[in-house]
Design a protein around this motif. Structure first.
Motif, mmCIF file in Angstrom:
data_model
loop_
_atom_site.group_PDB
_atom_site.id
_atom_site.type_symbol
_atom_site.label_atom_id
_atom_site.label_comp_id
_atom_site.label_asym_id
_atom_site.label_seq_id
_atom_site.Cartn_x
_atom_site.Cartn_y
_atom_site.Cartn_z
ATOM 1 N N GLY A 207 0.801 -1.216 0.000
ATOM 2 C CA GLY A 207 0.000 0.000 0.000
ATOM 3 C C GLY A 207 0.832 1.263 0.000
ATOM 4 N N GLY A 208 2.137 1.126 0.195
ATOM 5 C CA GLY A 208 3.016 2.274 0.242
ATOM 6 C C GLY A 208 3.495 2.703 -1.138
ATOM 7 N N SER A 209 4.438 3.627 -1.136
ATOM 8 C CA SER A 209 4.934 4.201 -2.384
ATOM 9 C C SER A 209 6.454 4.287 -2.389
ATOM 10 C CB SER A 209 4.364 5.618 -2.574
ATOM 11 O OG SER A 209 2.956 5.604 -2.643
ATOM 12 N N LEU A 210 7.005 4.232 -3.580
ATOM 13 C CA LEU A 210 8.422 4.475 -3.808
ATOM 14 C C LEU A 210 8.567 5.181 -5.143
ATOM 15 C CD1 LEU A 210 10.105 1.066 -2.817
ATOM 16 C CD2 LEU A 210 10.379 3.248 -1.624
ATOM 17 N N ARG A 211 9.642 5.945 -5.286
ATOM 18 C CA ARG A 211 9.943 6.556 -6.571
ATOM 19 C C ARG A 211 11.347 6.176 -6.991
ATOM 20 N NH1 ARG A 211 10.202 12.921 -8.337
ATOM 21 N NH2 ARG A 211 12.144 12.836 -7.123
ATOM 22 N N LEU A 212 11.458 5.578 -8.139
ATOM 23 C CA LEU A 212 12.754 5.214 -8.709
ATOM 24 C C LEU A 212 13.212 6.308 -9.662
ATOM 25 C CD1 LEU A 212 12.168 1.448 -9.561
ATOM 26 C CD2 LEU A 212 12.828 2.495 -7.385
ATOM 27 N N SER A 213 14.522 6.503 -9.708
ATOM 28 C CA SER A 213 15.118 7.468 -10.621
ATOM 29 C C SER A 213 16.181 6.780 -11.453
ATOM 30 C CB SER A 213 15.759 8.627 -9.849
ATOM 31 O OG SER A 213 14.817 9.303 -9.058
ATOM 32 N N LEU B 207 14.931 9.814 -15.732
ATOM 33 C CA LEU B 207 13.712 9.029 -15.887
ATOM 34 C C LEU B 207 13.213 8.647 -14.505
ATOM 35 C CD1 LEU B 207 11.890 7.349 -17.944
ATOM 36 C CD2 LEU B 207 13.383 5.434 -17.364
ATOM 37 N N TYR B 208 11.898 8.694 -14.315
ATOM 38 C CA TYR B 208 11.309 8.333 -13.032
ATOM 39 C C TYR B 208 10.307 7.203 -13.185
ATOM 40 C CZ TYR B 208 13.075 12.845 -11.363
ATOM 41 O OH TYR B 208 13.873 13.906 -11.029
ATOM 42 N N LEU B 209 10.108 6.495 -12.106
ATOM 43 C CA LEU B 209 8.996 5.547 -11.987
ATOM 44 C C LEU B 209 8.369 5.762 -10.623
ATOM 45 C CD1 LEU B 209 7.434 3.255 -13.400
ATOM 46 C CD2 LEU B 209 8.824 1.652 -12.072
ATOM 47 N N GLU B 210 7.205 6.371 -10.612
ATOM 48 C CA GLU B 210 6.459 6.572 -9.378
ATOM 49 C C GLU B 210 5.598 5.346 -9.157
ATOM 50 O OE1 GLU B 210 6.717 9.581 -7.641
ATOM 51 O OE2 GLU B 210 5.580 8.655 -6.005
ATOM 52 N N MET B 211 5.793 4.691 -8.014
ATOM 53 C CA MET B 211 5.085 3.446 -7.720
ATOM 54 C C MET B 211 4.206 3.654 -6.494
ATOM 55 S SD MET B 211 8.146 0.705 -8.428
ATOM 56 C CE MET B 211 9.085 1.210 -6.998
ATOM 57 N N THR C 219 11.633 -4.028 -2.438
ATOM 58 C CA THR C 219 11.066 -5.092 -1.616
ATOM 59 C C THR C 219 9.817 -4.566 -0.934
ATOM 60 O OG1 THR C 219 13.263 -6.016 -1.222
ATOM 61 C CG2 THR C 219 11.487 -6.731 0.238
ATOM 62 N N VAL C 220 8.706 -5.251 -1.149
ATOM 63 C CA VAL C 220 7.433 -4.846 -0.571
ATOM 64 C C VAL C 220 6.958 -5.946 0.370
ATOM 65 C CG1 VAL C 220 5.076 -4.081 -1.024
ATOM 66 C CG2 VAL C 220 6.903 -3.592 -2.683
ATOM 67 N N SER C 221 6.716 -5.570 1.600
ATOM 68 C CA SER C 221 6.268 -6.539 2.601
ATOM 69 C C SER C 221 4.784 -6.369 2.873
ATOM 70 C CB SER C 221 7.065 -6.383 3.881
ATOM 71 O OG SER C 221 6.956 -5.061 4.368
ATOM 72 N N SER C 222 4.162 -7.482 3.210
ATOM 73 C CA SER C 222 2.709 -7.464 3.461
ATOM 74 C C SER C 222 2.388 -7.097 4.894
ATOM 75 C CB SER C 222 2.119 -8.824 3.119
ATOM 76 O OG SER C 222 2.755 -9.820 3.897
#
Length: 124
Positions: free
Chosen positions: A15-21, A78-82, A121-124
């Protein structure tokens, strides 16, 4: 030649967010189309999102509506907003580029330049 360096990976709760660059150096970004790929252990590399030089975008069904690809031409970034991350989003994420203006593809075969990857890494 284009050199790519990713950053921004890490751990997040479901449910959280991360942004890759991804920062590019070398050839001019204006003639480059980009994409993000990911690869989980034991699985094939899969396309996540792509963007061409005219800012057309394409997304994998699994991330559509949750992830956003974008770029800042002036900074060659370049970005990836997740958003709304899920445990199944856990993987090594790679930035990729090709010296073509209108490539809009999620096939790794269509990209010539690759970064080293950043782990998500996304944890439940």
């Amino acid at each position: 030649q284009v050199q790519l360096v990713e950053s921004g990976g890490g751990s997040a709760q479901a449910g959280g967010s991360l942004r890759l660059s991804c920062v590019a150096s070398g050839d001019t970004y204006r003639r480059v189309s980009w994409a993000w790929f990911r690869q989980a252990p034991g699985k094939e590399r899969e396309g996540v999102a792509g963007i061409d030089s005219t800012d057309r975008t394409v997304y994998a069904d699994s991330v559509s509506g949750r992830f956003t690809i974008s770029k800042v031409n002036a900074k060659s970034i370049l970005y990836l907003e997740m958003n709304n991350l899920k445990p199944e989003d856990s993987a090594m994420y790679y930035c990729a580029a090709v010296g073509a203006r209108w490539t809009l593809s999620l096939s790794p075969l269509d990209y010539h330049y690759w970064g080293q990857g950043t782990q998500v890494t996304v944890s439940s």
